[in-house]
Design an enzyme around this catalytic site. Structure first.
Site, short mmCIF file in Angstrom:
data_model
loop_
_atom_site.label_atom_id
_atom_site.label_comp_id
_atom_site.label_asym_id
_atom_site.label_seq_id
_atom_site.Cartn_x
_atom_site.Cartn_y
_atom_site.Cartn_z
CB VAL A 102 25.02 76.76 19.75
CG1 VAL A 102 24.24 75.91 20.76
CG2 VAL A 102 26.23 77.40 20.43
CG ASP A 103 29.93 75.57 16.06
OD1 ASP A 103 29.30 74.90 15.21
OD2 ASP A 103 30.89 75.11 16.71
CG HIS A 118 22.72 71.63 23.61
ND1 HIS A 118 23.94 71.28 24.13
CD2 HIS A 118 21.83 70.75 24.13
CE1 HIS A 118 23.78 70.22 24.94
NE2 HIS A 118 22.52 69.89 24.95
CB CYS A 129 5.71 88.48 20.48
SG CYS A 129 7.13 88.55 19.37
CB CYS A 147 11.31 91.50 19.81
SG CYS A 147 10.04 90.98 18.66
CB CYS A 149 6.69 92.74 20.20
SG CYS A 149 7.58 91.81 21.46
CG ASN A 212 37.22 63.42 24.19
OD1 ASN A 212 38.12 64.13 24.63
ND2 ASN A 212 35.95 63.69 24.38
CD GLU A 214 40.37 65.21 28.82
OE1 GLU A 214 41.53 65.66 28.95
OE2 GLU A 214 39.38 65.64 29.43
P1 NAD Z 1 32.76 70.24 26.60
O1 NAD Z 1 33.40 71.57 26.51
O2 NAD Z 1 32.21 69.77 27.86
O3 NAD Z 1 33.78 69.10 26.17
C1 NAD Z 1 34.53 69.13 25.02
C2 NAD Z 1 35.17 67.75 24.82
O4 NAD Z 1 35.91 67.79 23.61
C3 NAD Z 1 36.15 67.33 25.92
O5 NAD Z 1 35.86 66.00 26.29
C4 NAD Z 1 37.53 67.43 25.26
O6 NAD Z 1 38.42 66.44 25.72
C5 NAD Z 1 37.17 67.19 23.80
N1 NAD Z 1 38.07 67.83 22.83
C6 NAD Z 1 38.64 69.07 22.89
N2 NAD Z 1 39.33 69.33 21.78
C7 NAD Z 1 39.22 68.24 20.98
C8 NAD Z 1 39.70 67.91 19.69
N3 NAD Z 1 40.46 68.75 18.97
N4 NAD Z 1 39.37 66.70 19.18
C9 NAD Z 1 38.60 65.83 19.89
N5 NAD Z 1 38.10 66.08 21.11
C10 NAD Z 1 38.40 67.28 21.65
O7 NAD Z 1 31.69 70.23 25.45
P2 NAD Z 1 30.37 69.49 25.30
O8 NAD Z 1 30.50 68.10 25.84
O9 NAD Z 1 30.00 69.65 23.91
O10 NAD Z 1 29.28 70.21 26.26
C11 NAD Z 1 29.24 71.57 26.60
C12 NAD Z 1 28.02 72.32 26.11
O11 NAD Z 1 28.45 73.60 25.75
C13 NAD Z 1 27.39 71.80 24.88
O12 NAD Z 1 26.15 71.37 25.23
C14 NAD Z 1 27.27 72.95 23.88
O13 NAD Z 1 25.94 73.34 23.72
C15 NAD Z 1 28.00 74.07 24.49
N6 NAD Z 1 29.16 74.56 23.70
C16 NAD Z 1 29.07 74.68 22.34
C17 NAD Z 1 30.17 75.12 21.59
C18 NAD Z 1 30.07 75.23 20.09
O14 NAD Z 1 28.99 75.35 19.54
N7 NAD Z 1 31.20 75.16 19.36
C19 NAD Z 1 31.35 75.46 22.25
C20 NAD Z 1 31.39 75.35 23.64
C21 NAD Z 1 30.28 74.88 24.35
ZN ZN Z 2 8.61 90.07 20.21
#
Ligand code: NAD
Ligand code: ZN
Length: 244
Positions: A102-103, A118, A129, A147, A149, A212, A214
């Site tokens: 979401v960043d 997401h 609204c 908001c 409103c 990943n 891991e």
């Molecule tokens: P998660 O936190 O569940 O998992 C992150 C995964 O990334 C892990 O499997 C980990 O092993 C791996 N990882 C960590 N550092 C890494 C790197 N440097 N290189 C490669 N892999 C790496 O995240 P998710 O599966 O995305 O799900 C969690 C939910 O949380 C998402 O749906 C998301 O909406 C939200 N979220 C978003 C952000 C963001 O926007 N940056 C941050 C945190 C959580």
């Molecule tokens: Zn509103």
């Protein structure tokens, strides 16, 4: 298990590529993942804050957490992993980037077509609204924000237990079903329905490649898994694919 060079070749030759990213791709930019180290905020687990129930109980607490996350993201820069994917988009005729993040860092890296499963931390949604508003204030001027409103704003993101936007999910599934190569980066592959997209792709003939730190539940199924940091592995894996 396919070799590194073979996968570089698949990526260089494919005309239809889909990439699914999770929080891991932004970790090296300094945005913490939910489940890894640095995930806790004031002793709260993100899984306990990112829910409709938490917001109903305490919108102020949830908004303070989002305000803190927005400030971290605002300071962060896209890393070489985000940049490599933006380059790949320019080379592949039919390219889809699906993100659970979401960043907004993919867009800041130059990615154009991003399916945001997401939502977006910079969008506010009015519960009164229905207005959707883009807001980049760091810090927020008012917590919880309201908001014009008079209604309460919530973050424009999808929380645990909530349905994904149907049109975005449909596009993601269509892209997955037509992919020749499906690359999964930095996602723990446990949050549904995003976690099922790679398998949908593979069932329809795509090569499934994972990056990943891991092993994940997908690893046993993948045609190749590479363990390491996305910001280091992605630019190398995509070297041949992004060559002009
Ligand atoms: P998660 O936190 O569940 O998992 C992150 C995964 O990334 C892990 O499997 C980990 O092993 C791996 N990882 C960590 N550092 C890494 C790197 N440097 N290189 C490669 N892999 C790496 O995240 P998710 O599966 O995305 O799900 C969690 C939910 O949380 C998402 O749906 C998301 O909406 C939200 N979220 C978003 C952000 C963001 O926007 N940056 C941050 C945190 C959580
Ligand atoms: Zn509103």
């Amino acid at each position: 298990m396919a070799e590194w060079e073979t996968i570089q070749g698949w990526l260089a030759e494919a005309e239809r590529v889909v990439v699914l990213t999770g929080a891991g791709i932004s970790a090296e930019s300094g945005v913490p993942t939910f489940r890894g180290a640095g995930g806790l905020w004031r002793q709260h687990r993100p899984e306990d804050l990112a829910t409709p129930e938490a917001f109903a109980r305490g919108p102020r607490l949830v908004w303070e957490w989002y305000d803190w996350r927005r400030a971290r993201v605002a300071k962060a820069e896209p890393n070489p992993g985000h940049l490599a994917l933006a380059q790949l988009e320019r080379r592949v005729p039919d390219f889809t980037l699906i993100t659970q993040n979401v960043d907004g860092l993919h867009q800041r890296a130059g990615s154009q077509r991003v399916l945001k499963l997401h939502g977006d931390i910079w969008t506010l949604h009015c519960l009164g609204c229905g207005l959707e508003e883009t807001n980049h204030d760091v810090p927020l001027r008012e917590i919880p924000p309201r908001c014009s409103c008079g209604g309460l704003f919530r973050p424009g993101v999808i929380w645990f237990g909530e349905a994904l936007p149907a049109d975005v999910l449909r596009h993601a599934m269509e892209a997955a079903a037509h992919a020749q190569v499906f690359l999964v980066v930095g996602t723990s592959a446990v949050v549904q329905p995003a976690a099922s997209l790679p398998l949908l792709a593979q069932q329809n003939g795509a090569k499934l490649v994972e990056i990943n730190l891991e092993e994940t539940p997908l690893s046993a199924q993948a045609d190749a898994s590479f363990w390491g940091k996305a910001g280091e592995l992605l630019p190398r894996l995509l070297e041949a694919a992004v060559k002009p």
